[in-house]
Design a protein around this motif. Structure first.
Motif, short mmCIF file in Angstrom:
data_model
loop_
_atom_site.label_atom_id
_atom_site.label_comp_id
_atom_site.label_asym_id
_atom_site.label_seq_id
_atom_site.Cartn_x
_atom_site.Cartn_y
_atom_site.Cartn_z
N ALA A 12 13.55 29.61 -1.41
CA ALA A 12 14.58 29.27 -0.44
C ALA A 12 15.85 28.79 -1.17
CB ALA A 12 14.07 28.16 0.47
N ARG A 63 8.10 31.10 -11.88
CA ARG A 63 9.22 31.63 -11.09
C ARG A 63 10.57 31.46 -11.78
NH1 ARG A 63 7.88 29.96 -4.80
NH2 ARG A 63 6.02 31.25 -4.76
N TYR A 64 10.71 30.37 -12.57
CA TYR A 64 12.05 30.02 -13.02
C TYR A 64 12.20 30.01 -14.53
CZ TYR A 64 12.40 28.99 -8.10
OH TYR A 64 12.38 29.11 -6.72
N ALA A 112 6.89 26.31 -3.81
CA ALA A 112 5.90 26.73 -4.80
C ALA A 112 4.67 27.39 -4.17
CB ALA A 112 5.48 25.55 -5.68
N1 GSH Z 1 18.45 31.83 -4.83
C1 GSH Z 1 19.15 30.60 -5.11
C2 GSH Z 1 18.28 29.66 -5.91
C3 GSH Z 1 17.11 29.30 -5.07
C4 GSH Z 1 16.15 28.37 -5.74
O1 GSH Z 1 16.21 28.16 -6.96
N2 GSH Z 1 15.27 27.78 -4.91
C5 GSH Z 1 14.33 26.85 -5.39
C6 GSH Z 1 14.86 25.44 -5.29
S1 GSH Z 1 15.26 24.86 -3.68
C7 GSH Z 1 13.02 26.95 -4.61
O2 GSH Z 1 12.95 27.53 -3.55
N3 GSH Z 1 11.98 26.36 -5.20
C8 GSH Z 1 10.69 26.29 -4.59
C9 GSH Z 1 9.95 27.59 -4.67
O3 GSH Z 1 10.17 28.41 -5.58
O4 GSH Z 1 9.08 27.77 -3.78
C10 GSH Z 1 20.45 30.92 -5.82
O5 GSH Z 1 20.39 31.64 -6.80
O6 GSH Z 1 21.50 30.47 -5.39
#
Ligand code: GSH
Length: 254
Positions: free
Chosen positions: A65, A150-151, A50
């Motif tokens: 990541a 972000r999500y 984050a």
């Molecule tokens: N790019 C990955 C998904 C990556 C993802 O959702 N990462 C999140 C969960 S580990 C993350 O980095 N969250 C913390 C942030 O946004 O800094 C995929 O589509 O397979």
């Protein structure tokens, strides 16, 4: 986990893996275990959850990541392309089935766990809700607010999330039951595949393992734990325990 700064990793040869530090983020954990299981060496680069991760962004074009960078190839961020990279760099031991029918099953199952809209995506929407509610001062909600941006968080989306999670968990449990009926302890065929590895890691986002095995920050244990209304069939947790015991190092490292 021995994390290296971006500046010390980006000009190194071989595989560099940016992984979220300090939390058992299931995408990062899965990427790490893919290469560990295959005993393929990598340099772990620390990503701060984050946060802006300016150096990582300047190097790879991504702030979150995992990011897998092999030599001077395009950085890979999607779970599927990271699985395929692992399979290319270290074909043995296989994590992707030889049979196309089994491959289709395996990638379908991981999609339900890890892709946009899947189990972990939905759990994260609920987690953002839980974290926001736990932080009474709105000015201190920077972490959940960043994740929300972000999500694709909306309160309506979060309200629908548990139903979608329940459906996916029931499908995964039914799959293991069917496999058990034909004498297999694995999601696909008769061998350990990436689907088993991904479920072990993604299960932490509904039922984190005990502190001694998953020493995650205490403040995140609540948000990572599914509400009691979400039924988690014991077969799912028995499966993940077996997979860690047989194939994946414990305790979790992040
Ligand atoms: N790019 C990955 C998904 C990556 C993802 O959702 N990462 C999140 C969960 S580990 C993350 O980095 N969250 C913390 C942030 O946004 O800094 C995929 O589509 O397979």
């Amino acid at each position: 986990m021995n994390y290296v700064h971006v500046d010390d990793a980006k000009d190194q040869p071989g595989l560099r893996l940016a992984l979220t530090m300090g939390v058992p983020g299931p995408w990062s954990q899965s990427a790490k275990y893919l290469f560990e299981y295959k005993q393929y060496p990598f340099i772990a680069v620390g990503q701060k959850g984050a946060q802006e991760n300016l150096e990582l962004f300047a190097w790879t074009g991504h702030r979150n990541a995992p990011v897998a960078v092999f030599e001077d190839e395009t950085p890979r961020v999607g779970w599927c392309e990271i699985v395929m990279l692992a399979e290319r760099l270290a074909p043995e031991p296989r994590l992707v089935p030889v049979s196309s029918a089994e491959r289709a099953e395996m990638f379908g199952l991981i999609t339900e766990m890890a892709s946009e809209g899947g189990l972990a995506w939905q759990r994260r929407l609920v987690m953002i809700d839980v974290m926001r509610a736990a932080i009474t001062d709105p000015a201190a909600r920077q972490l959940p607010n960043t994740l929300a941006g972000r999500y694709g968080y909306t309160s309506a989306g979060a309200a629908r999330a548990n139903g979608i999670c329940a459906d996916i968990l029931a499908m995964l449990a039914a799959r293991l039951e069917t496999q058990a009926g034909r004498g297999s302890e694995y999601f696909v065929g008769d061998e350990f595949t990436a689907a088993d590895l991904y479920w072990a890691c993604f299960s932490q986002l509904v039922a984190p393992m005990a502190e001694d095995l998953n020493p995650m920050p205490k403040r995140l244990r609540g948000p990572y734990t599914a509400p009691e209304t979400l039924f988690i069939d014991p077969i799912l947790l028995e499966h993940r325990s077996k997979m860690y015991e047989r194939y994946l190092s414990l305790p979790l490292e992040f």
